[in-house]
Scaffold this active site. Sequence first.
Site, PDB file in Angstrom:
ATOM      1  N   HIS A 193       1.417  -4.464 -12.084  1.00 15.41           N
ATOM      2  CA  HIS A 193       2.649  -3.680 -12.092  1.00 15.41           C
ATOM      3  C   HIS A 193       2.386  -2.342 -12.771  1.00 15.41           C
ATOM      4  O   HIS A 193       1.886  -2.288 -13.900  1.00 15.41           O
ATOM      5  CB  HIS A 193       3.764  -4.433 -12.800  1.00 15.41           C
ATOM      6  CG  HIS A 193       4.303  -5.582 -11.999  1.00 15.41           C
ATOM      7  ND1 HIS A 193       4.734  -6.754 -12.570  1.00 15.41           N
ATOM      8  CD2 HIS A 193       4.468  -5.727 -10.651  1.00 15.41           C
ATOM      9  CE1 HIS A 193       5.151  -7.582 -11.616  1.00 15.41           C
ATOM     10  NE2 HIS A 193       4.997  -6.975 -10.443  1.00 15.41           N
ATOM     11  N   ALA A 194       2.740  -1.263 -12.092  1.00 12.07           N
ATOM     12  CA  ALA A 194       2.309   0.073 -12.487  1.00 12.07           C
ATOM     13  C   ALA A 194       2.796   0.483 -13.873  1.00 12.07           C
ATOM     14  O   ALA A 194       2.059   1.110 -14.633  1.00 12.07           O
ATOM     15  CB  ALA A 194       2.793   1.084 -11.445  1.00 12.07           C
ATOM     16  N   GLU A 240       3.415  -1.063 -16.584  1.00  7.63           N
ATOM     17  CA  GLU A 240       3.112  -1.906 -17.736  1.00  7.63           C
ATOM     18  C   GLU A 240       1.869  -1.403 -18.467  1.00  7.63           C
ATOM     19  O   GLU A 240       0.820  -2.048 -18.489  1.00  7.63           O
ATOM     20  CB  GLU A 240       2.987  -3.357 -17.271  1.00  7.63           C
ATOM     21  CG  GLU A 240       4.293  -3.856 -16.660  1.00  7.63           C
ATOM     22  CD  GLU A 240       4.212  -5.230 -16.021  1.00  7.63           C
ATOM     23  OE1 GLU A 240       3.158  -5.885 -16.128  1.00  7.63           O
ATOM     24  OE2 GLU A 240       5.220  -5.663 -15.417  1.00  7.63           O
ATOM     25  N   ASN A 275       2.706  -8.262  -7.221  1.00  4.76           N
ATOM     26  CA  ASN A 275       2.801  -9.624  -7.735  1.00  4.76           C
ATOM     27  C   ASN A 275       3.835 -10.465  -6.991  1.00  4.76           C
ATOM     28  O   ASN A 275       4.265 -11.510  -7.475  1.00  4.76           O
ATOM     29  CB  ASN A 275       3.118  -9.620  -9.229  1.00  4.76           C
ATOM     30  CG  ASN A 275       2.450 -10.785  -9.944  1.00  4.76           C
ATOM     31  OD1 ASN A 275       1.308 -11.138  -9.627  1.00  4.76           O
ATOM     32  ND2 ASN A 275       3.142 -11.387 -10.894  1.00  4.76           N
ATOM     33  N   HIS A 331       0.524  -8.938 -18.260  1.00  9.01           N
ATOM     34  CA  HIS A 331       1.731  -8.222 -17.859  1.00  9.01           C
ATOM     35  C   HIS A 331       2.528  -7.867 -19.107  1.00  9.01           C
ATOM     36  O   HIS A 331       2.229  -8.330 -20.212  1.00  9.01           O
ATOM     37  CB  HIS A 331       2.594  -9.089 -16.937  1.00  9.01           C
ATOM     38  CG  HIS A 331       2.066  -9.223 -15.549  1.00  9.01           C
ATOM     39  ND1 HIS A 331       2.602  -8.559 -14.470  1.00  9.01           N
ATOM     40  CD2 HIS A 331       1.027  -9.957 -15.050  1.00  9.01           C
ATOM     41  CE1 HIS A 331       1.929  -8.878 -13.378  1.00  9.01           C
ATOM     42  NE2 HIS A 331       0.966  -9.720 -13.698  1.00  9.01           N
ATOM     43  N   TYR A 361       6.945  -7.210 -20.073  1.00  8.13           N
ATOM     44  CA  TYR A 361       6.887  -7.555 -21.472  1.00  8.13           C
ATOM     45  C   TYR A 361       7.730  -8.788 -21.724  1.00  8.13           C
ATOM     46  O   TYR A 361       8.434  -9.247 -20.837  1.00  8.13           O
ATOM     47  CB  TYR A 361       7.351  -6.375 -22.345  1.00  8.13           C
ATOM     48  CG  TYR A 361       8.844  -6.069 -22.279  1.00  8.13           C
ATOM     49  CD1 TYR A 361       9.687  -6.477 -23.301  1.00  8.13           C
ATOM     50  CD2 TYR A 361       9.398  -5.394 -21.199  1.00  8.13           C
ATOM     51  CE1 TYR A 361      11.040  -6.193 -23.252  1.00  8.13           C
ATOM     52  CE2 TYR A 361      10.746  -5.124 -21.145  1.00  8.13           C
ATOM     53  CZ  TYR A 361      11.568  -5.523 -22.170  1.00  8.13           C
ATOM     54  OH  TYR A 361      12.906  -5.266 -22.112  1.00  8.13           O
ATOM     55  N   GLU A 415       2.783 -12.438 -20.918  1.00 11.02           N
ATOM     56  CA  GLU A 415       3.665 -11.262 -20.973  1.00 11.02           C
ATOM     57  C   GLU A 415       3.582 -10.727 -22.400  1.00 11.02           C
ATOM     58  O   GLU A 415       4.035 -11.378 -23.342  1.00 11.02           O
ATOM     59  CB  GLU A 415       5.106 -11.645 -20.623  1.00 11.02           C
ATOM     60  CG  GLU A 415       5.299 -12.102 -19.186  1.00 11.02           C
ATOM     61  CD  GLU A 415       5.479 -10.947 -18.213  1.00 11.02           C
ATOM     62  OE1 GLU A 415       5.416  -9.785 -18.652  1.00 11.02           O
ATOM     63  OE2 GLU A 415       5.697 -11.219 -17.018  1.00 11.02           O
TER      64      GLU A 415
END
Length: 396
Positions: free
Chosen positions: A180-181, A183, A256, A311, A313, A358
């Site tokens: 995911h961009a 993060e 994802n 990943h 959060y 996360e």
Amino acid sequence: MRLFVLSLCCLQLALLASAVKEDEELFDWQEFHLTIENPQAAATVRHYVNARDFLVANENHLGYTESVVVPPQEVIGFMAFLGNLQVKYEILEKDVGGMLLRARLENKLSARAFNNDPSTYFAQSSEIYTWMEGLVSQNSGVASLVSIGRSYEGRNLRVLRLNMNGGSNKPVIFIDAAIHAREWLAPATLNYIVKQLINDYKAGNSEVRTLMNKFDWHFMPVVNPDGYDYTFRSSSTRYWRKTRKPYRFAYGADPNRNFDFMFGGPGTSNNPSSDIYHGPNAFSEPETKALSDYLTGIRNQLQQGMYISFHTYGQWWLTPAWLHPISAFRPHRNDEAAGGSYDWVKYRLGVKYSFTPELRPYYNGSLSGFSPSAREIPNSGKEIYQAVKAVVKEIM
């Protein structure tokens, strides 16, 4: 000392001036945290938000609590709308652009203070690759870089391999980040772990030497470099989540949600404008296709080792139900989103140990959780470093 302070002040002013133009888009945008108590109200809010140029923290959560970023000219109308629906809200941030500007300034200062070391600041993909090339040159014979393909926009997809005592059939530990961009803390934390493993190995740390000699370690810090680099362009792109492949009137699929396990199932969308758009078919994104091909190629070794995908959060550790709590993380079963790398690796490749931590901060529904201070990198690195060592030791 006075000269140093003066130089630092001048640097801050120069960076501030250069960043203002990039970040002016979200100045005075306000972040609302909503508490929605019924599905009908949730659907009404969803329609209202989708019809306007608002940013949403995480589409999976709308209908319960949600964070929405609203432009200044829409704030009064949005408040009235929520009041009419009797939706409770709290304003978390009155100037999102200003918050991001301060974070960007701090990140640039951190980069300069630590000699552009991507384990200490949020670096773009090219900077990370240059750093990895340096690690390989400094650790020839045990470190190597592998290109596993190209992104949609032509960026190299690279994996750093650390194989400390040779051998081609050792169990593999594969760790990736930035699927995911937005993060940013994920690749920075991965870089921190890489650096720490190398340093501790060279220092003769017996625990680390055992782990590094037993396993073949593979690290992919940026799975989605097009989307990741796009988040560095301006504040208006900072929270981009997907790839950058065009789809009709929109860009990108959620990587994802793009893996071939329960593709198109719960927690995904068939709307290309959605942050959780699964794409037209599994592995439609060159990034996920390249990663899946690479992992398939090392399947036998990976089955004896472990797959971990960082990943942000929330401070959850997405795991099979039987794993005990680790470090600062809460165990959590990943049943909410289909088409993820975690489930694909586990159920398609047969890798028993397949996890998704996360990282920090603790989840509160706010977009700001995706843009922590660069000062959080060592804190995140230290805690996840201990967690990774702990879980890998368990499978020896």
